[in-house]
Design an enzyme around this catalytic site. Structure first.
Site, mmCIF file in Angstrom:
data_model
loop_
_atom_site.group_PDB
_atom_site.id
_atom_site.type_symbol
_atom_site.label_atom_id
_atom_site.label_comp_id
_atom_site.label_asym_id
_atom_site.label_seq_id
_atom_site.Cartn_x
_atom_site.Cartn_y
_atom_site.Cartn_z
ATOM 1 N N HIS A 1 1.458 -2.635 10.029
ATOM 2 C CA HIS A 1 2.356 -1.530 9.696
ATOM 3 C C HIS A 1 1.807 -0.705 8.548
ATOM 4 C CE1 HIS A 1 4.320 -2.992 5.906
ATOM 5 N NE2 HIS A 1 4.048 -4.189 6.381
ATOM 6 N N ASP B 1 0.561 -3.824 0.761
ATOM 7 C CA ASP B 1 1.442 -4.215 1.859
ATOM 8 C C ASP B 1 1.911 -2.932 2.544
ATOM 9 O OD1 ASP B 1 3.439 -5.210 3.519
ATOM 10 O OD2 ASP B 1 4.837 -5.642 1.893
ATOM 11 N N GLU C 1 8.077 -1.065 9.847
ATOM 12 C CA GLU C 1 8.178 -2.526 9.734
ATOM 13 C C GLU C 1 9.120 -2.951 8.630
ATOM 14 O OE1 GLU C 1 7.046 -6.559 8.159
ATOM 15 O OE2 GLU C 1 7.043 -4.602 7.180
ATOM 16 N N GLU C 2 9.118 -2.222 7.519
ATOM 17 C CA GLU C 2 9.922 -2.624 6.371
ATOM 18 C C GLU C 2 11.421 -2.482 6.613
ATOM 19 O OE1 GLU C 2 8.789 -4.187 3.983
ATOM 20 O OE2 GLU C 2 6.698 -3.622 3.634
ATOM 21 N N ASP D 1 -0.792 -8.895 8.431
ATOM 22 C CA ASP D 1 0.073 -8.487 7.324
ATOM 23 C C ASP D 1 -0.279 -9.320 6.097
ATOM 24 O OD1 ASP D 1 2.163 -7.283 5.865
ATOM 25 O OD2 ASP D 1 3.512 -7.325 7.596
ATOM 26 N N HIS E 1 5.567 -6.153 -3.106
ATOM 27 C CA HIS E 1 6.699 -5.228 -3.290
ATOM 28 C C HIS E 1 6.882 -4.825 -4.745
ATOM 29 C CE1 HIS E 1 8.948 -5.965 0.765
ATOM 30 N NE2 HIS E 1 7.646 -5.749 0.924
#
Length: 349
Positions: free
Chosen positions: A38, A144, A176-177, A199, A286
């Site tokens: 992603h 990410d 994706e998130e 990922d 994140h």
């Protein structure tokens, strides 16, 4: 950028209505391997503009509100970037701020002034850069999962150079998130024989982390393979064999149920797709400054390319048929319901 990058090796490149990009090699092959990574990242979304021109925000993905106060951000408005600074809307002494405590100052003096440069619904991301650290490590936001996007493209390119014969569909997906709809769209339309989601995963090699939850994972330890209730064991075995062929160290993470990656959507797309996850170790996921090891990135590329080259037209992904015991077990079960056969059936499990 993905389409331009893939022009140097892909036989086909196409996109869809939601901006997924799929780069293909060997499109005529009957065996299709989907690689999914992603390209979206977590952030904020403008939710309201005050009379004084300040921006309130809501979450876009699994963000940590406490990482935002004092940071510079970029507000994306009609393709243009507006810069702002984040302050805590209520008490700056609050231990854990809520999303409703955050407010963005873009320098506007009124709502009308702010509306010239921003609007509710605009995405907001950290205004950060990247830096090379010691020991061939990299620090940046959005690793990410831009790392995964780079890996699947490089693996497809390298596999083609090595003479890979299967069809490879490197899908740079959206969403994706939040919903994983990009992976679902791509998987449904490609209808692959098998899939690997690439990922990042959490490391356990710094203070405050717990290896007891998912396993011991560290930067520089190599690609991470997944032992999970739906991670297809035959695919995991092939990834492990590829690593062994190249004398590359690998790591393992464990879990049950959802992986919180594109794999969750791919696995159940269409009639069901054999799927596993290949992960890159990542510190501080994140956060505005994530950290990876470039040696892990290269190892993931090499292992994935080797894996792709091992996929031939005779691949069988049905475990019972591959072991040659399908008829033995299922034949007994179907043709004889006697207690004797039932006992042998139970013991055979």
């Amino acid at each position: 950028k993905v389409m331009k990058y893939a022009e140097g090796f892909a036989d086909e490149i196409y996109t869809d209505e939601i901006a997924d990009v799929v780069s293909v090699i060997n499109p005529a092959s009957q065996i299709k391997v989907m690689l999914s990574a992603h390209m979206d990242e977590i952030g904020l979304m403008v939710s309201h503009i005050t009379e004084k021109g300040m921006l309130h925000v809501s979450k876009a993905g699994g963000i940590y509100p406490g990482t935002y106060p004092g940071q510079k951000v970029r507000v994306i408005h009609n393709g243009k970037v507006v810069f702002g600074a984040v302050r805590n809307h209520s008490s700056l002494n609050k231990k854990e701020p809520e999303i409703t405590d955050l407010i963005i100052d873009i320098g506007a003096v009124s709502r009308e002034d702010a509306m010239e440069a921003a609007a509710p619904g605009d995405p907001v991301i950290f205004d950060t850069d990247y830096r090379e650290l010691l020991n061939d490590r990299l620090c940046a936001r959005g690793l990410d999962n831009r790392l995964g996007g780079y890996i699947i493209l490089e693996a497809a390119r390298k596999a083609k150079e090595k003479g890979c014969t299967c069809g490879v569909y490197a899908a740079a997906t959206v969403g994706e998130e939040l919903t994983k709809h990009g992976a679902s769209w791509c998987a449904s339309r490609i209808a692959p024989t098998l899939a690997v989601a690439v990922d990042v995963t959490y490391t356990s090699d710094y203070e405050g982390t717990r290896a007891i939850e998912n396993g011991e994972i560290g930067l520089g330890g190599g690609p991470v393979f997944l032992q999970n209730s739906f991670s297809h064991k035959m695919l995991v075995g092939r990834l492990k064999k590829a690593a062994e062929n190249l004398d590359i160290s690998c790591q393992w993470e464990n879990g049950c149920g959802r992986t919180c990656t594109d794999a969750d959507a791919i696995h159940v797309a269409g009639r069901g797709i054999p799927t596993t996850v290949l992960s890159i170790p990542l510190r501080y996921m994140h956060n505005p400054a994530e950290v990876c090891s470039m040696s892990d990135v290269q190892a993931c590329i090499d292992v994935l390319a080797e894996f792709l080259c091992s996929i031939g037209p005779d691949i069988c992904l049905k475990p019972l048929e591959a072991r040659g015991c399908y008829e033995e077990i299922h034949g007994n079960c179907r043709t004889d319901r006697s207690h004797g056969h039932l006992g042998r059936w139970i013991r055979s499990q």
